[in-house]
Design a protein around this motif. Structure first.
Motif, short mmCIF file in Angstrom:
data_model
loop_
_atom_site.label_atom_id
_atom_site.label_comp_id
_atom_site.label_asym_id
_atom_site.label_seq_id
_atom_site.Cartn_x
_atom_site.Cartn_y
_atom_site.Cartn_z
N ILE A 67 0.85 -1.19 0.00
CA ILE A 67 0.00 0.00 0.00
C ILE A 67 0.89 1.25 0.00
CG2 ILE A 67 -0.19 -0.06 2.53
CD1 ILE A 67 -2.99 1.24 2.21
N VAL A 68 0.46 2.26 -0.73
CA VAL A 68 1.15 3.54 -0.73
C VAL A 68 0.29 4.52 0.04
CG1 VAL A 68 2.00 5.45 -2.14
CG2 VAL A 68 2.28 3.09 -2.93
N SER A 69 0.86 5.12 1.07
CA SER A 69 0.09 6.02 1.94
C SER A 69 0.98 7.16 2.44
CB SER A 69 -0.47 5.24 3.13
OG SER A 69 -1.03 6.11 4.09
N ARG A 70 0.38 8.32 2.55
CA ARG A 70 1.09 9.47 3.13
C ARG A 70 0.36 9.98 4.37
NH1 ARG A 70 3.25 13.71 -1.44
NH2 ARG A 70 4.70 12.33 -2.54
N GLY A 71 -0.65 9.23 4.80
CA GLY A 71 -1.39 9.63 6.00
C GLY A 71 -2.47 10.65 5.73
N MET A 72 -3.13 11.06 6.81
CA MET A 72 -4.23 12.00 6.72
C MET A 72 -3.75 13.39 6.28
SD MET A 72 -6.98 13.01 9.69
CE MET A 72 -8.30 14.19 9.37
N ASN A 73 -4.62 14.08 5.53
CA ASN A 73 -4.38 15.45 5.04
C ASN A 73 -3.30 15.58 3.96
OD1 ASN A 73 -6.38 16.54 6.75
ND2 ASN A 73 -4.92 16.64 8.46
N ALA A 74 -2.80 14.44 3.49
CA ALA A 74 -1.85 14.50 2.38
C ALA A 74 -2.60 14.85 1.11
CB ALA A 74 -1.16 13.15 2.23
N ASP A 75 -1.90 15.30 0.11
CA ASP A 75 -2.51 15.63 -1.18
C ASP A 75 -2.93 14.32 -1.86
OD1 ASP A 75 -3.21 16.41 -3.70
OD2 ASP A 75 -1.34 17.41 -4.18
N PRO A 76 -4.23 14.11 -2.08
CA PRO A 76 -4.71 12.85 -2.69
C PRO A 76 -4.07 12.55 -4.04
CG PRO A 76 -6.55 14.11 -1.81
CD PRO A 76 -5.36 15.01 -1.76
N SER A 77 -3.88 13.59 -4.85
CA SER A 77 -3.30 13.38 -6.18
C SER A 77 -1.84 12.93 -6.08
CB SER A 77 -3.42 14.64 -7.03
OG SER A 77 -2.78 15.73 -6.41
N ALA A 78 -1.14 13.43 -5.07
CA ALA A 78 0.26 13.03 -4.86
C ALA A 78 0.32 11.55 -4.47
CB ALA A 78 0.90 13.90 -3.79
N VAL A 79 -0.62 11.13 -3.64
CA VAL A 79 -0.69 9.72 -3.23
C VAL A 79 -0.97 8.84 -4.46
CG1 VAL A 79 -1.91 8.00 -1.84
CG2 VAL A 79 -1.45 10.28 -0.89
N ALA A 80 -1.92 9.29 -5.29
CA ALA A 80 -2.27 8.53 -6.48
C ALA A 80 -1.08 8.42 -7.43
CB ALA A 80 -3.45 9.19 -7.19
N PHE A 81 -0.38 9.53 -7.60
CA PHE A 81 0.82 9.55 -8.46
C PHE A 81 1.86 8.55 -7.96
CE2 PHE A 81 5.04 11.06 -9.62
CZ PHE A 81 4.92 11.28 -10.99
N ASP A 82 2.15 8.62 -6.66
CA ASP A 82 3.14 7.73 -6.06
C ASP A 82 2.72 6.26 -6.21
OD1 ASP A 82 4.60 9.90 -5.32
OD2 ASP A 82 4.08 9.83 -3.19
N THR A 83 1.42 6.01 -6.06
CA THR A 83 0.91 4.64 -6.14
C THR A 83 1.10 4.06 -7.54
OG1 THR A 83 -0.79 5.15 -4.48
CG2 THR A 83 -1.10 3.15 -5.77
N VAL A 84 0.72 4.83 -8.54
CA VAL A 84 0.83 4.36 -9.92
C VAL A 84 2.30 4.19 -10.31
CG1 VAL A 84 0.33 4.91 -12.33
CG2 VAL A 84 -1.38 5.37 -10.59
N GLN A 85 3.12 5.14 -9.88
CA GLN A 85 4.56 5.06 -10.17
C GLN A 85 5.17 3.81 -9.51
OE1 GLN A 85 7.16 8.31 -8.67
NE2 GLN A 85 7.58 8.73 -10.84
N SER A 86 4.77 3.56 -8.28
CA SER A 86 5.25 2.39 -7.55
C SER A 86 4.79 1.10 -8.24
CB SER A 86 4.75 2.41 -6.11
OG SER A 86 5.09 1.24 -5.42
#
Length: 315
Positions: free
Chosen positions: A171-190
């Motif tokens: 799972i890729v997570s940055r925790g609460m209040n992180a930028d959702p799009s940044a999480v999505a970007f990191d997830t797809v890249q990963s």
């Protein structure tokens, strides 16, 4: 490879019949009362059938179509018996579902992670659906990566993390209040780096702020496309079938906010409002991809229109 070919494995015998018990009982008891004491389909019987369909949460729009078709049949053949009602309704409902749920689901392309963006309000079973999806995909031999982009609530991130550990997928997570799009970007890249087959991105569903929701979902899509231009391959809206007409209202709002391409209807086992599957399919012409008929992992299954109708009318 089609999703239907790899999802869920062998279905448990009688599982759908058991899962739809409450809907079947309510539908048949009302339908039986609608035609009691009648031999032919007259105006009173049509009114009673209309009430039955609406009470089963098929919805007024879809009910109107079914009744109009029934009236047309009666007009052409005034000798249609009430004993034929079940067969006629079965045929009409099958036709409505066929128009909205054709094919075996989207095809997975080898070498490119298949990205599913999941949307839906809190409490509909969104996180549980993601966990069960991940489990089924993994059991089918596919590599899955989850993305915790519902950063509006700490509980959402925590729940998805628990599911990731339970299913044993990254799972890729940055925790609460992180930028959702940044999480999505990191997830797809990963996922690309790990050569994953499936990516499932959880997102927030704040319907009280539709403009913000639309903007957020659009941004998530844009950043994912920087990594995979065709992403997301599916936007899956999760709805709670037990809320009946409220599920239809949620579908209206989410289809305004983003391009929903598939639906998952949860908690069908705990409600007599299973008719909402018919209404949603007809009104929105969006395929019902998955249905939830219980708490077990295997109780989330791909929707089969023929199996659903057969089960609904099985006495």
């Amino acid at each position: 490879m089609k999703l239907r070919d790899i999802f869920g494995g062998k279905k448990k015998e009688g599982g759908l019949d058991i899962g739809l018990t409450k809907t079947k009982e309510g539908f048949f008891s009302r339908l039986a009362r609608a035609i009691t004491g009648k031999t032919t389909i007259d105006a009173e019987v049509l009114d009673n059938i209309e009430e039955t369909l609406i009470a089963s949460d098929v919805g007024t729009t879809t009910t109107g179509k079914i009744i109009a078709n029934l009236q047309e049949r009666v007009k052409k053949n005034k000798n249609i018996q009430t004993s034929e009602v079940y067969g006629i309704l079965k045929e009409e409902i099958s036709n409505l579902l066929t128009a909205s749920n054709s094919g075996a689901g989207p095809e997975l392309t080898e070498g490119t992670p298949y990205v599913i963006m999941v949307v839906g309000v809190n409490g509909v079973g969104k996180t549980t659906t993601i966990g069960k999806l991940a489990n089924n995909f993994k059991k089918s031999g596919l590599k899955v990566v989850l993305g915790a982009a519902d950063t509006f609530r700490a509980a959402a991130v925590e729940q998805l993390t628990i599911w990731a550990k339970r299913v044993d997928v990254p799972i890729v997570s940055r925790g609460m209040n992180a930028d959702p799009s940044a999480v999505a970007f990191d997830t797809v890249q990963s996922a690309v780096a790990q050569k994953a087959d499936i990516v499932i991105i959880d997102t927030a569903g704040r319907l009280h702020n539709k403009v913000g929701l639309m903007s957020e979902l659009s941004k998530i899509k844009r950043v994912m496309q920087k990594v995979i231009p065709s992403a997301p391959h599916e936007v899956l809206l999760v709805l709670d079938a037990s809320t009946g007409q409220n599920a239809i209202e949620q579908c209206k709002e989410f289809t305004k906010a983003t391009d929903v391409t598939a639906l998952a209807l949860t908690k069908l086992d705990g409600t007599a409002k299973g008719g909402v599957v018919i209404g949603i399919s007809d009104q929105f012409k969006i395929p019902v991809r998955y249905i939830g008929i219980g708490e077990k992992m295997e109780d989330l299954r791909m929707f089969d229109k023929q199996e659903f109708v057969e089960s609904l009318f099985k006495q």
